[in-house]
Enzyme design. Structure first.
Site, PDB file in Angstrom:
ATOM      1  N   GLY A   1       0.629  -1.215  -0.031  1.00  0.00           N
ATOM      2  CA  GLY A   1       0.023  -0.082   0.009  1.00  0.00           C
ATOM      3  C   GLY A   1       0.817   1.182   0.080  1.00  0.00           C
ATOM      4  N   THR A   2       2.157   0.985  -0.247  1.00  0.00           N
ATOM      5  CA  THR A   2       3.015   2.342  -0.179  1.00  0.00           C
ATOM      6  C   THR A   2       3.124   3.182  -1.506  1.00  0.00           C
ATOM      7  OG1 THR A   2       4.916   1.065  -0.118  1.00  0.00           O
ATOM      8  CG2 THR A   2       4.005   1.854   1.959  1.00  0.00           C
TER       9      THR A   2
ATOM     10  N   LYS B   1       3.969   1.203  -4.806  1.00  0.00           N
ATOM     11  CA  LYS B   1       5.147   0.801  -5.627  1.00  0.00           C
ATOM     12  C   LYS B   1       4.368   0.582  -7.011  1.00  0.00           C
ATOM     13  CE  LYS B   1       5.601  -2.908  -3.047  1.00  0.00           C
ATOM     14  NZ  LYS B   1       4.711  -2.553  -1.815  1.00  0.00           N
TER      15      LYS B   1
ATOM     16  N   GLU C   1     -12.288   2.295  29.472  1.00  0.00           N
ATOM     17  CA  GLU C   1     -11.716   3.409  28.608  1.00  0.00           C
ATOM     18  C   GLU C   1     -11.585   4.645  29.316  1.00  0.00           C
ATOM     19  OE1 GLU C   1     -11.314   2.456  25.622  1.00  0.00           O
ATOM     20  OE2 GLU C   1     -12.342   0.660  25.829  1.00  0.00           O
TER      21      GLU C   1
ATOM     22  N   ASP D   1      -5.022  -5.694  25.633  1.00  0.00           N
ATOM     23  CA  ASP D   1      -4.264  -4.847  26.493  1.00  0.00           C
ATOM     24  C   ASP D   1      -2.994  -5.635  27.192  1.00  0.00           C
ATOM     25  OD1 ASP D   1      -5.891  -2.691  25.718  1.00  0.00           O
ATOM     26  OD2 ASP D   1      -6.779  -2.696  27.753  1.00  0.00           O
TER      27      ASP D   1
END
Length: 662
Positions: A209-210, A212, A429, A504
């Site tokens: 996704g960069t 190329k 949260e 977590d």
């Protein structure tokens, strides 16, 4: 086309049947020649027709109004006239009497046997021609039944430009490298004057996704030279030798069109390291790789063909492929930084109806770790949300919600939580949010919600003040403390923790162990690493770890990991006990409004815990604006409506602790 085949088949069948009737229509009885001679002597035969060795006897006897005829065959080189004369048979009489017969000779021209053979073979020849026609037609319909060894590369001549370097943002260094390659092809004399040679290959390396493939399309649009595009998986087939043949055909076409560019996407499909497979190597793939190596830098080195390849697994490529002379340049495309993300958003926002309140800089800060493809998906999701709400422009609210959808998934509206579960989620949260706000080296909280998204019941997102490429020990300690905030809040309020903090705890364990074994952040064990990862290139991933330390060191590593986690847990408890009133107020407000973000969240965390919420000045801002004529809120200076529960929020994710939830 199919109807034409059917009609052709009908015609072939009719011709074959006609020939069968033609051959089978001869009703003459075949008898020995001795029987014919005996019938002549008895005066029963009127005429003998001689055609080479074939004899046809025409009798006086009538059958259905036609003379009876019988066939016979004599030995080779038999003189019929002499034979009959020796038997006392007259050949000149025309009457119906014994020992007399008319003898007629037919000149067949020597085609009799050949004509019979042709009649026998003609149906088979016709059917074979029909099959050949079908195969040729199938080959013409792109089945490639007879062209396995031909290259499947697609040729772009550059006449129709669809993507240029102006469409690529956030990868300035990579663009410079490829712009230089294009200049090599356009103005070779400029570099030849200085003794520079044209590079053989450019390897584009980066996570998915960069950009190329996008960069390669931009090269095709800018080069003005022929551009061949093919995927690495298109070389190898089930037939041995096909891959190498296709490589040869591809480079032969490229040499005919030189100077040109050959782009191979996902080259790791054929470029994996040789001899690294489990149970032996894949001969077909290795033959293909060997042919690529020869074509790129073999004895024929005078061709102006540049190979551009893309991969996200450079670690598994064969070393012979990566050496200078084959891939001279390795261009790394990493995930864009905050300036790169802002530039990429500018490209994708161009041409779309964007509201005035949209701030690309804020979106870039809130999306750390996003690739170019992620940002394109983000803009598309925001446009879809705006269309779903029948808006004429895309506002900041849609972009904020699109960020949450990309990170955590859509809102789970069907999930019904009890009052106790909502209260547990609010405190969980809230624990993350309060601790992150009061720690100096942690990204400040930007948004907190108890609306379910994806697999989680709640979601906390942080907005970094600046882009960080390096992290220190204190930053990781604050990150551990914030990650354990939900667990500590549940224990503080309810006396015990639930299964909610499971994700977590996984993050905390992974970070603490990496601090000790990878980053040398343990005061007790010192600045060294422990363990060596072994990867099998064939599998393409790490599957084992070689322990280069003793059992005593392993116990010390476990003790250090436990110490870091317990220390972070103690800090989290102290902060929540000290800020218990802020935690209670935040949880109460979350149970009422479900979502807090931005300045409103910061204002609540910094306000007097005993003061009522919302304050009077915020109440005025929250009054609904007047409706415009088209049913949309009228513009009010300084007013930005908060997302409505169930509308602007369509999901949630478990509390994230790595600066943006990515």
């Amino acid at each position: 086309m199919r109807s034409g085949f059917i009609w052709l088949l009908v015609v072939v069948a009719a011709i074959a049947i006609g020939f069968a009737f033609l051959r089978g229509g001869d009703s003459k009885e075949e008898v020995p020649f001795g029987q014919i001679v005996q019938d002549i002597e008895q005066g029963r035969i009127d005429t003998l027709e001689v055609d080479g060795r074939d004899i046809t006897a025409i009798y006086f006897q009538q059958v259905q109004g036609q003379p009876l005829q019988k066939k016979s065959r004599v030995a080779e080189n038999t003189d019929i006239a002499t034979f009959l004369s020796d038997r006392g048979i007259s050949l000149s009489s025309t009457g119906a009497q014994a020992n007399a017969v008319n003898l007629e000779f037919k000149d067949g021209g020597g085609l009799g046997p050949w004509l019979g053979l042709l009649l026998n073979l003609f149906p088979f020849l016709l059917f074979g021609a029909f099959l050949l026609l079908i195969m040729r037609q199938a080959q013409g319909s792109n089945s490639q039944a007879m062209s396995f060894g031909k290259s499947r590369a697609r040729l772009f001549t550059g006449a129709k430009v669809t993507v240029t370097f102006m469409d690529v943002a956030g990868a300035d260094e990579a663009k410079e490298e490829l712009v230089e390659v294009v200049e090599f092809l356009k103005y070779p004399e400029k570099f030849a004057a200085l003794g520079a040679r044209i590079p053989k290959g450019v390897l584009l390396v980066g996570p998915p996704g960069t950009g190329k493939t996008l960069l390669s399309r931009a090269v095709a649009g800018e080069a003005g030279v022929p551009f061949f595009s093919i995927s690495g998986s298109e070389f190898v087939e089930m037939f041995v030798g096909v891959g190498a043949s296709r490589v040869r055909d591809l480079f032969e076409q490229a040499k005919k069109n030189a100077p040109c560019i050959v782009f191979v996407d996902e080259i790791d499909a054929v470029g994996r390291q040789r001899g690294a497979g489990l149970g032996g190597s894949h001969d077909e793939r290795e033959q293909t790789l060997n042919q690529i190596l020869v074509e790129m830098d073999g004895f024929d080195t005078g061709t102006n063909v540049i190979v551009v390849a893309a991969t996200n697994r450079p670690d598994i490529l064969d070393p012979a492929l990566l050496r200078p002379g084959r891939f001279d340049r390795k261009v790394v495309l990493d995930s864009p930084d905050v300036k790169g993300r802002e530039a990429i958003l500018g490209v994708h926002l161009k041409g779309k109806p964007i509201s005035d309140d949209v701030e690309p800089a804020t979106l870039a800060k809130s999306t750390p770790g996003f690739s170019g493809a992620d940002l394109a998906n983000l803009v598309n999701e925001a446009a879809i949300l705006a269309a779903r709400r029948n808006r004429k422009t895309i506002a900041m609210g849609e972009f904020e919600e699109a960020v949450d959808r990309v990170i955590a998934g859509p809102e789970r509206k069907s999930r019904v939580m009890s009052a106790n579960e909502k209260r547990l989620t609010a405190y969980h949260e809230g624990g993350h949010t309060v601790i992150a706000h009061f720690l100096d080296k942690h990204d400040p909280p930007h948004k907190v919600t108890i609306v379910s998204r994806g697999m989680a019941g709640g979601y906390t997102r942080f907005l970094p003040d600046e882009e960080t490429h390096y992290r220190t020990r204190d930053m990781f300690k604050d990150q551990l403390c914030t990650a354990l905030g939900g667990h500590a809040a549940e224990e503080l309020i309810f006396g015990e923790a639930s299964t909610g903090p499971s994700n977590d705890l996984e993050q905390v364990t992974r970070i603490a162990r990496s601090m000790v074994t990878r980053w040398g952040m343990s005061e007790r064990l010192g600045p060294r690493t422990f363990g060596r990862s072994d990867d099998l290139v064939f599998l393409g991933r790490e599957i084992s770890e070689t322990r280069n330390y003793s059992e005593k060191i392993a116990e010390e590593i476990d003790d250090e990991v436990r110490r870091l986690i317990e220390e972070a847990q103690g800090r989290a408890r102290e902060i929540l006990q000290e800020k218990r009133d802020v935690l209670d107020k935040l949880a109460t407000v979350l149970l009422d409004v479900e979502t807090l973000e931005g300045e409103e969240l910061t204002m609540l965390l910094e306000s007097d815990p005993s003061a009522p919420w919302p304050p009077p000045d915020l109440k005025k801002k929250e009054e609904p604006p007047a409706e415009a004529a088209d049913g949309e809120p009228a513009d009010v200076p300084g007013f930005q409506p908060a997302p409505k529960p169930g509308l602007a929020w369509e999901g949630g994710a478990q509390a994230t602790t790595d600066g943006g939830g990515k």
